[in-house]
Design a protein around this motif. Structure first.
Motif, PDB file in Angstrom:
ATOM      1  N   ARG A  14      22.890 -15.395 -30.538  1.00 31.89           N
ATOM      2  CA  ARG A  14      22.935 -16.575 -29.678  1.00 31.89           C
ATOM      3  C   ARG A  14      22.357 -16.263 -28.310  1.00 31.89           C
ATOM      4  O   ARG A  14      21.642 -17.096 -27.720  1.00 31.89           O
ATOM      5  CB  ARG A  14      24.389 -17.047 -29.542  1.00 31.89           C
ATOM      6  N   GLU A  22      18.665 -16.295 -28.483  1.00 32.48           N
ATOM      7  CA  GLU A  22      18.144 -17.650 -28.634  1.00 32.48           C
ATOM      8  C   GLU A  22      18.136 -18.407 -27.312  1.00 32.48           C
ATOM      9  O   GLU A  22      17.200 -19.160 -27.025  1.00 32.48           O
ATOM     10  CB  GLU A  22      18.988 -18.395 -29.677  1.00 32.48           C
ATOM     11  N   ASP A  23      19.181 -18.217 -26.505  1.00 33.55           N
ATOM     12  CA  ASP A  23      19.278 -18.924 -25.217  1.00 33.55           C
ATOM     13  C   ASP A  23      19.843 -17.961 -24.173  1.00 33.55           C
ATOM     14  O   ASP A  23      21.051 -17.920 -23.942  1.00 33.55           O
ATOM     15  CB  ASP A  23      20.180 -20.154 -25.373  1.00 33.55           C
ATOM     16  N   SER A  67      20.550 -17.836 -21.132  1.00 36.85           N
ATOM     17  CA  SER A  67      20.885 -18.465 -19.857  1.00 36.85           C
ATOM     18  C   SER A  67      21.993 -17.677 -19.168  1.00 36.85           C
ATOM     19  O   SER A  67      22.658 -16.826 -19.769  1.00 36.85           O
ATOM     20  CB  SER A  67      21.318 -19.915 -20.077  1.00 36.85           C
ATOM     21  N   ASN A 107      25.393 -18.371 -20.807  1.00 39.71           N
ATOM     22  CA  ASN A 107      25.571 -17.632 -22.053  1.00 39.71           C
ATOM     23  C   ASN A 107      25.733 -16.129 -21.803  1.00 39.71           C
ATOM     24  O   ASN A 107      26.430 -15.440 -22.550  1.00 39.71           O
ATOM     25  CB  ASN A 107      24.386 -17.876 -22.976  1.00 39.71           C
ATOM     26  N   ASN A 127      28.008 -21.323 -28.182  1.00 42.04           N
ATOM     27  CA  ASN A 127      27.062 -21.885 -29.134  1.00 42.04           C
ATOM     28  C   ASN A 127      26.955 -23.389 -28.954  1.00 42.04           C
ATOM     29  O   ASN A 127      27.851 -24.028 -28.376  1.00 42.04           O
ATOM     30  CB  ASN A 127      27.506 -21.571 -30.569  1.00 42.04           C
ATOM     31  N   PRO A 128      25.865 -24.000 -29.440  1.00 42.78           N
ATOM     32  CA  PRO A 128      25.737 -25.459 -29.339  1.00 42.78           C
ATOM     33  C   PRO A 128      26.858 -26.169 -30.083  1.00 42.78           C
ATOM     34  O   PRO A 128      27.496 -25.604 -30.979  1.00 42.78           O
ATOM     35  CB  PRO A 128      24.368 -25.731 -29.973  1.00 42.78           C
TER      36      PRO A 128
END
Length: 365
Positions: free
Chosen positions: A8, A11-12, A14, A17, A68-69
């Motif tokens: 995760r 993937e992002d 940020s 995160n 996570n989303p």
């Protein structure tokens, strides 16, 4: 779980995160440390480390769900909702909200960020309730084991005192023989018997019959009988998923208790405490009553068994499922959803050969 957190984060990557991932990895590190701990002494307590490791894993799981989303949690909703329903009571608002969100998701609706956070909050509360229930089981098991250790020390002390001072408090009886017997009385002990003169038992008579093994024989007999009682009582005790062996603690309590009840029961009978059982006729009768009295410890330890059943039941006492049907509500009732458009009203068709109007306009002068 560490691999999922890393995937995760890749993937992002940020800042938010990054913070979630750092906290999750700290919890995973603490869980690994607790589960990999090795005791150097003789006393080993793996159950405590399993419980601590489980707490850190639960926290890391919740952190991973938050980073996570929202749509990522959709396939996990059935299992997570089961955990919430097993631990939170029916009256808990967080459980009700989680069931509502779960019903929406299972009905095919997408989950929003706010709903995901509310669902994870309910899951964290369920984990905390499960941890408190596990702590109660641990405390109860430790109390029972401590009491069993104390009773064992008492049983050993009584056996040692009976071995070194067998004539101080003998486990012997002086029943009357049949009238035509050459010896009107017999002195009966757990391991031997002999004829005795009429009147109170003298010290010389006791020294001839009493054996240092009398207390040991009676205690071993009561212990064996208590072992049978413990095996029978285990069928009523439900198992538990906690890392603490409550049935073993209960069995450990019953064994020394049976040894002590056998000795003290024989002493009560010798002191005429039980009418009609003040004079046993043979060594076999003394051993037989030791068996009965050792099994009778269940009368006292049965209360502990009942409390153990209550404690174990509290671990899953909230598992009653309140069924929540999938709500048949329009999308405008969901937070953050666009309002549903109002249905279009079709104008009424005008009658042939004329225009619409009220009755007064059609009437002539």
């Amino acid at each position: 779980m560490d691999a999922l957190v890393a995937a995760r984060l890749a993937e992002d990557p940020s800042a938010e995160n990054e913070a979630w991932a750092q906290k999750a990895r700290e919890e995973l590190g603490l869980a690994d440390e607790a589960l990999g701990h090795h005791h150097r002494g003789l006393v080993k307590r793996p159950g405590i480390h399993l419980a601590v490791g489980e707490c850190h894993l639960d926290m890391a799981h919740c952190l991973m769900l938050r980073m996570n989303p929202a749509h990522w949690i959709t396939p996990l909703v059935p299992g997570l909702l089961t955990t919430v329903e097993e631990n939170l009571p029916l009256t808990d608002r967080r459980r009700e909200r989680a069931q509502q969100i779960g019903a929406f998701v299972l009905a095919g609706h997408p989950i929003t960020e706010l709903e995901r956070d509310a669902f994870v909050d309910a899951l964290e509360a369920a984990y905390r309730v499960r941890q408190r229930s596990t702590a109660r089981v641990r405390s109860f098991a430790r109390i029972v084991m401590g009491l069993a250790l104390l009773m064992t020390v008492m049983a050993i002390t009584v056996a040692v005192c009976g071995y070194f001072w067998p004539t101080k408090v003998p486990l012997c009886f002086k029943p009357a023989n049949p009238p035509k017997s050459a010896h009107p009385f017999t002195l009966v002990c757990p391991t031997a018997s002999a004829n005795a003169a009429q009147g109170p038992v003298t010290q010389a008579e006791l020294e001839k019959v009493v054996s240092p093994a009398d207390y040991i024989v009676v205690e071993i007999t009561g212990l064996v009988s208590a072992t049978i009682a413990a095996a029978v009582a285990l069928r009523k005790i439900r198992g538990t998923s906690t890392p603490y062996d409550v049935p073993l603690s209960l069995a450990a309590l019953k064994l020394p208790t049976g040894a002590l009840t056998a000795v003290f029961g024989i002493l009560l009978m010798r002191g005429n405490f039980i009418p009609g059982l003040s004079a046993l006729d043979s060594s076999e009768q003394i051993i037989g009553w030791a068996i009965v009295l050792g099994y009778a410890q269940q009368v006292f330890t049965g209360f502990v068994d009942s409390q153990a059943q209550t404690v174990l039941s509290s671990v899953s006492s909230n598992s009653t499922t309140k069924v929540v049907e999938a709500p048949r509500l329009p999308e405008r009732t969901r937070p953050g959803a666009a309002p549903e458009a109002a249905p279009e009203v079709m104008p009424e068709a005008a009658p042939e050969g004329g225009t619409t109007g009220d009755a007064s306009s059609e009437a002539g002068p």
